[in-house]
Design a protein around this motif. Structure first.
Motif, PDB file in Angstrom:
ATOM      1  N   ARG A 294       0.920  -1.187  -0.077  1.00 28.53           N
ATOM      2  CA  ARG A 294       0.148  -0.002   0.077  1.00 28.53           C
ATOM      3  C   ARG A 294       0.889   1.328   0.003  1.00 28.53           C
ATOM      4  O   ARG A 294       0.588   2.248  -0.772  1.00 28.53           O
ATOM      5  N   ALA A 295       1.891   1.246   0.802  1.00 30.88           N
ATOM      6  CA  ALA A 295       2.770   2.386   0.954  1.00 30.88           C
ATOM      7  C   ALA A 295       3.294   2.633  -0.599  1.00 30.88           C
ATOM      8  O   ALA A 295       3.627   3.681  -0.878  1.00 30.88           O
ATOM      9  N   PHE A 296       3.975   1.465  -1.071  1.00 32.05           N
ATOM     10  CA  PHE A 296       4.706   1.748  -2.543  1.00 32.05           C
ATOM     11  C   PHE A 296       3.555   2.310  -3.156  1.00 32.05           C
ATOM     12  O   PHE A 296       3.754   3.231  -4.080  1.00 32.05           O
ATOM     13  N   SER A 297       2.499   1.615  -3.747  1.00 30.37           N
ATOM     14  CA  SER A 297       1.761   2.091  -4.723  1.00 30.37           C
ATOM     15  C   SER A 297       0.970   3.453  -4.598  1.00 30.37           C
ATOM     16  O   SER A 297       0.917   4.154  -5.447  1.00 30.37           O
ATOM     17  N   THR A 298       0.556   3.790  -3.280  1.00 31.15           N
ATOM     18  CA  THR A 298       0.149   5.008  -2.909  1.00 31.15           C
ATOM     19  C   THR A 298       1.131   6.102  -3.189  1.00 31.15           C
ATOM     20  O   THR A 298       0.649   7.130  -3.852  1.00 31.15           O
ATOM     21  N   THR A 299       2.190   5.926  -2.847  1.00 33.75           N
ATOM     22  CA  THR A 299       3.297   6.954  -2.695  1.00 33.75           C
ATOM     23  C   THR A 299       3.623   7.237  -4.366  1.00 33.75           C
ATOM     24  O   THR A 299       3.823   8.455  -4.842  1.00 33.75           O
ATOM     25  N   LEU A 300       3.902   6.021  -5.091  1.00 33.55           N
ATOM     26  CA  LEU A 300       4.124   6.122  -6.587  1.00 33.55           C
ATOM     27  C   LEU A 300       3.009   7.006  -6.959  1.00 33.55           C
ATOM     28  O   LEU A 300       3.330   7.901  -7.990  1.00 33.55           O
ATOM     29  N   GLY A 301       1.901   6.811  -6.831  1.00 33.45           N
ATOM     30  CA  GLY A 301       0.594   7.325  -7.262  1.00 33.45           C
ATOM     31  C   GLY A 301       0.551   8.835  -7.315  1.00 33.45           C
ATOM     32  O   GLY A 301       0.646   9.817  -7.927  1.00 33.45           O
ATOM     33  N   VAL A 302       1.231   9.235  -6.080  1.00 32.64           N
ATOM     34  CA  VAL A 302       1.162  10.594  -5.382  1.00 32.64           C
ATOM     35  C   VAL A 302       2.145  11.287  -6.587  1.00 32.64           C
ATOM     36  O   VAL A 302       2.168  12.671  -6.713  1.00 32.64           O
ATOM     37  N   MET A 303       3.212  10.583  -6.334  1.00 30.86           N
ATOM     38  CA  MET A 303       4.275  11.374  -6.968  1.00 30.86           C
ATOM     39  C   MET A 303       4.274  11.413  -8.371  1.00 30.86           C
ATOM     40  O   MET A 303       4.559  12.489  -9.315  1.00 30.86           O
ATOM     41  N   LEU A 304       3.464  10.361  -9.246  1.00 33.71           N
ATOM     42  CA  LEU A 304       3.335  10.334 -10.552  1.00 33.71           C
ATOM     43  C   LEU A 304       2.322  11.547 -10.823  1.00 33.71           C
ATOM     44  O   LEU A 304       2.293  12.516 -11.755  1.00 33.71           O
ATOM     45  N   LEU A 305       1.033  11.706 -10.083  1.00 31.86           N
ATOM     46  CA  LEU A 305       0.136  12.934 -10.402  1.00 31.86           C
ATOM     47  C   LEU A 305       0.775  14.058 -10.083  1.00 31.86           C
ATOM     48  O   LEU A 305       0.463  14.845 -10.590  1.00 31.86           O
ATOM     49  N   GLY A 306       1.515  14.357  -8.996  1.00 31.72           N
ATOM     50  CA  GLY A 306       2.229  15.498  -8.615  1.00 31.72           C
ATOM     51  C   GLY A 306       3.064  15.867  -9.709  1.00 31.72           C
ATOM     52  O   GLY A 306       3.142  17.180 -10.097  1.00 31.72           O
ATOM     53  N   GLY A 307       3.966  15.110 -10.312  1.00 30.44           N
ATOM     54  CA  GLY A 307       4.715  15.174 -11.474  1.00 30.44           C
ATOM     55  C   GLY A 307       3.805  15.670 -12.759  1.00 30.44           C
ATOM     56  O   GLY A 307       4.287  16.815 -13.303  1.00 30.44           O
TER      57      GLY A 307
ATOM     58  N   GLY B  33      10.408  14.533  -1.167  1.00 30.18           N
ATOM     59  CA  GLY B  33      11.489  14.420  -0.321  1.00 30.18           C
ATOM     60  C   GLY B  33      11.294  12.898   0.498  1.00 30.18           C
ATOM     61  O   GLY B  33      12.262  12.311   0.864  1.00 30.18           O
ATOM     62  N   LEU B  34      10.245  12.785   0.661  1.00 29.39           N
ATOM     63  CA  LEU B  34       9.827  11.782   1.640  1.00 29.39           C
ATOM     64  C   LEU B  34       9.483  10.449   0.746  1.00 29.39           C
ATOM     65  O   LEU B  34       9.674   9.211   1.061  1.00 29.39           O
ATOM     66  N   GLY B  35       8.821  10.739  -0.428  1.00 26.55           N
ATOM     67  CA  GLY B  35       8.275   9.685  -1.108  1.00 26.55           C
ATOM     68  C   GLY B  35       9.404   8.803  -1.864  1.00 26.55           C
ATOM     69  O   GLY B  35       9.167   7.440  -1.889  1.00 26.55           O
ATOM     70  N   ASN B  36      10.584   9.273  -2.199  1.00 30.32           N
ATOM     71  CA  ASN B  36      11.491   8.400  -2.728  1.00 30.32           C
ATOM     72  C   ASN B  36      12.076   7.349  -1.742  1.00 30.32           C
ATOM     73  O   ASN B  36      12.206   6.146  -1.808  1.00 30.32           O
ATOM     74  N   GLY B  37      12.198   7.582  -0.460  1.00 32.77           N
ATOM     75  CA  GLY B  37      12.882   6.813   0.720  1.00 32.77           C
ATOM     76  C   GLY B  37      11.534   5.888   1.044  1.00 32.77           C
ATOM     77  O   GLY B  37      11.677   4.687   1.244  1.00 32.77           O
ATOM     78  N   ILE B  38      10.267   6.394   0.901  1.00 37.57           N
ATOM     79  CA  ILE B  38       9.395   5.157   1.282  1.00 37.57           C
ATOM     80  C   ILE B  38       9.239   4.282   0.208  1.00 37.57           C
ATOM     81  O   ILE B  38       8.923   3.023   0.526  1.00 37.57           O
ATOM     82  N   ILE B  39       9.209   4.691  -0.987  1.00 33.83           N
ATOM     83  CA  ILE B  39       9.188   3.590  -2.240  1.00 33.83           C
ATOM     84  C   ILE B  39      10.203   2.805  -2.060  1.00 33.83           C
ATOM     85  O   ILE B  39      10.237   1.634  -2.141  1.00 33.83           O
ATOM     86  N   ILE B  40      11.410   3.232  -2.121  1.00 36.45           N
ATOM     87  CA  ILE B  40      12.736   2.194  -2.129  1.00 36.45           C
ATOM     88  C   ILE B  40      12.777   1.389  -0.961  1.00 36.45           C
ATOM     89  O   ILE B  40      13.089   0.251  -0.813  1.00 36.45           O
ATOM     90  N   GLY B  41      12.322   1.788   0.366  1.00 39.31           N
ATOM     91  CA  GLY B  41      12.345   1.476   1.569  1.00 39.31           C
ATOM     92  C   GLY B  41      11.105   0.321   1.556  1.00 39.31           C
ATOM     93  O   GLY B  41      11.529  -0.671   2.424  1.00 39.31           O
ATOM     94  N   SER B  42      10.016   0.472   1.006  1.00 41.42           N
ATOM     95  CA  SER B  42       8.976  -0.345   0.985  1.00 41.42           C
ATOM     96  C   SER B  42       9.186  -1.637   0.317  1.00 41.42           C
ATOM     97  O   SER B  42       8.762  -2.778   0.328  1.00 41.42           O
ATOM     98  N   ALA B  43      10.344  -1.490  -0.643  1.00 40.29           N
ATOM     99  CA  ALA B  43      10.655  -2.800  -1.671  1.00 40.29           C
ATOM    100  C   ALA B  43      11.764  -3.815  -0.887  1.00 40.29           C
ATOM    101  O   ALA B  43      12.404  -3.324   0.014  1.00 40.29           O
ATOM    102  N   PRO B  44      11.598  -4.984  -1.027  1.00 42.24           N
ATOM    103  CA  PRO B  44      12.557  -5.897  -0.520  1.00 42.24           C
ATOM    104  C   PRO B  44      13.926  -5.399  -1.084  1.00 42.24           C
ATOM    105  O   PRO B  44      14.159  -4.842  -2.056  1.00 42.24           O
ATOM    106  N   PRO B  45      15.082  -5.492  -0.069  1.00 45.33           N
ATOM    107  CA  PRO B  45      16.435  -5.184  -0.936  1.00 45.33           C
ATOM    108  C   PRO B  45      16.868  -5.745  -2.151  1.00 45.33           C
ATOM    109  O   PRO B  45      17.345  -5.107  -2.854  1.00 45.33           O
TER     110      PRO B  45
END
Length: 484
Positions: free
Chosen positions: A267-280, A378-390
């Protein structure tokens, strides 16, 4: 996650972050410098108008097309290895571009630069995931990385102006060579290697399908933004969509897919990605219309318009760097939502711009919007990368970067089209053909100035509504931690 037991990054990792920031700074600097160099190199190479467009566009086409492939390839063969290979290729292609003897040669070199550039950003973001295990440190590192990208965009016109005043146009491309040389020397010493365990072979059919999905859509959107809605551009988008459907179906069947669709379940990955996409999307469209307003309505030269845009870049960089620090004191969902609300306020300010003498209003709105959207970025990059498995960090980074490319293309195409439609709709019935063609050819006619200002108000109003909706979505979805 218990951050008290998570190992902290030391001096070596922070110095390594500076090495990773170099290609990021270069990539954005390279794009912004080229806008100034284009008239010089076009004259020197005798480039036609279509060739000039390809010189500009082929880089972004190749970059967007290969991001997904390169992000996953780095996970499989080693992120540092791919980063260094890409850095070497970028340096060689930069020299070829600088000493091109024809427009065709430069277009080919720019294509190679785009492919090489696609290796750099996902690899560097994924390596940050490995180097900074502590969530707070990773967020700070991501914000520094992204601030360097924005810093390159801000410095580009200044650096480009100095270079082109004292050297020939090829110097704009040679700017990247020392950066990449330093990366090749320092990278093996300061950057760790990481390869996802148990990775299978790269599925070449998926690579072809991903290119078939991404390249036509990017081309179609760019053509719509430049020439309006025509059968060829619409057909390109449709063809890309068909390839995308086939690509997704294939990924679901593969045991080791090129793009792991399970990332989107988070949920964190997909929502944050959507926010950043539409913000862009919103920021690309409003920036385009605002820049046209400053030049065609306010009558500023390109140089003066560029200088008026510097404050928004400075505010954005400062907010990006501050975002993780604020996010450690206030829940990130509320920080992101507050930033989106401030961005909406900035666009509401723009809806008050007059058809003459509105420079301060437009720029003030851009400053608020840029500073506001910088918080979720600024927060979204970390959330997206951090929510993915290493082991999938490279793939997650490539998805993030690809969505950014789509966001810019969509914003320019959709909101640019909205601005054009409103402009023509509010013109008086007897307006001259030159006025109806667009604000750039209107010659300062009062009716055209009023109509374009109305179109600015429409784009800003739509953007503000989108930002408000995203703020509400962010709080609703991200305020509660996701269940394990």
């Amino acid at each position: 996650m218990n951050t008290d037991t998570t190992p902290k990054a030391g001096r070596k990792e922070w110095i390594g972050l500076a090495v990773l920031a170099l290609p990021t700074l270069l990539l954005s600097l390279d794009v912004s410098v080229l806008y100034l160099a284009l008239p010089h190199l076009s004259s020197g190479l005798g480039a036609t108008a279509p060739q000039q467009l390809w010189i500009m566009d082929i880089y972004s086409f190749m970059l967007a097309g290969f991001l997904v492939t390169m992000g996953t390839l780095g996970d499989r063969i080693g992120r540092r290895k791919l980063l260094l290979i890409g850095g070497a290729a970028f340096g060689v292609a930069s020299v070829v571009a600088a000493y091109s003897t024809s427009a065709e040669m430069l277009i080919a070199a720019r294509a190679l630069l785009g492919i090489a550039g696609a290796t750099l950003m996902p690899s560097s973001m994924a390596l940050i995931r490995n180097m900074f295990r502590d969530p707070g440190q990773m967020g700070a590192a991501m914000s520094v990385w992204f601030a360097c990208f924005m810093g390159g965009m801000a410095l580009g016109p200044l650096v480009g102006g100095v270079l082109l005043e004292h050297f020939w146009w090829g110097a704009a491309f040679l700017l990247g060579v020392p950066f990449m040389a330093l990366l090749l020397v320092a990278g093996p010493v300061l950057l760790p290697e990481y390869r996802a365990p148990g990775s299978g072979r790269l599925d070449l059919a998926s690579v072809v399908l991903s290119l078939g999905a991404i390249l036509p859509v990017i081309y179609g959107l760019k053509d719509i933004a430049r020439n309006g809605w025509h059968p060829l551009s619409v057909a390109a988008v449709v063809i890309g969509a068909v390839f995308a459907v086939v690509f997704v179906r294939r990924q679901r069947r593969l045991a080791d897919p090129l793009l792991d669709l399970r990332l989107f379940v988070d949920r964190a990955f997909s929502t944050t990605l959507g926010v950043m996409l539409l913000g862009g999307v919103v920021m690309a469209g409003t920036s385009l219309v605002s820049t046209l307003y400053l030049q065609s309505v306010a009558g500023l030269s390109p140089l003066h318009a560029g200088l008026w845009l510097i404050p928004q870049n400075i505010v954005m960089i400062a907010a990006i760097v501050a975002a993780p620090r604020i996010g450690r004191r206030i829940p990130p969902a509320y920080v992101m939502a507050a930033g989106l609300a401030v961005a909406a306020l900035g666009l509401i300010v723009q809806t008050q711009a007059p058809s003459g003498g509105g420079v301060i209003v437009v720029v003030a709105g851009l400053v608020l919007a840029s500073g506001g959207i910088a918080l979720p970025m600024g927060l979204g990059n970390g959330i997206i990368i951090g929510s993915a498995p290493p082991e999938r960090a490279g793939s997650a980074a490539s998805i993030l970067e690809t969505s950014g490319e789509f966001g810019v293309a969509l914003g320019v195409a959709l909101l640019g089209s909205l601005a054009s439609a409103v402009y023509r709709a509010v013109l008086p019935a007897g307006a001259a053909d030159a006025v109806r063609e667009g604000i750039s050819s209107a010659g300062g006619a009062p009716a055209a100035l009023d109509a374009f200002t109305t179109s600015l108000h429409a784009v800003a109003g739509v953007g503000a509504a989108v930002f408000v909706a995203l703020a509400l979505l962010t709080v609703a979805v991200l305020r509660k931690p996701q269940a394990a």
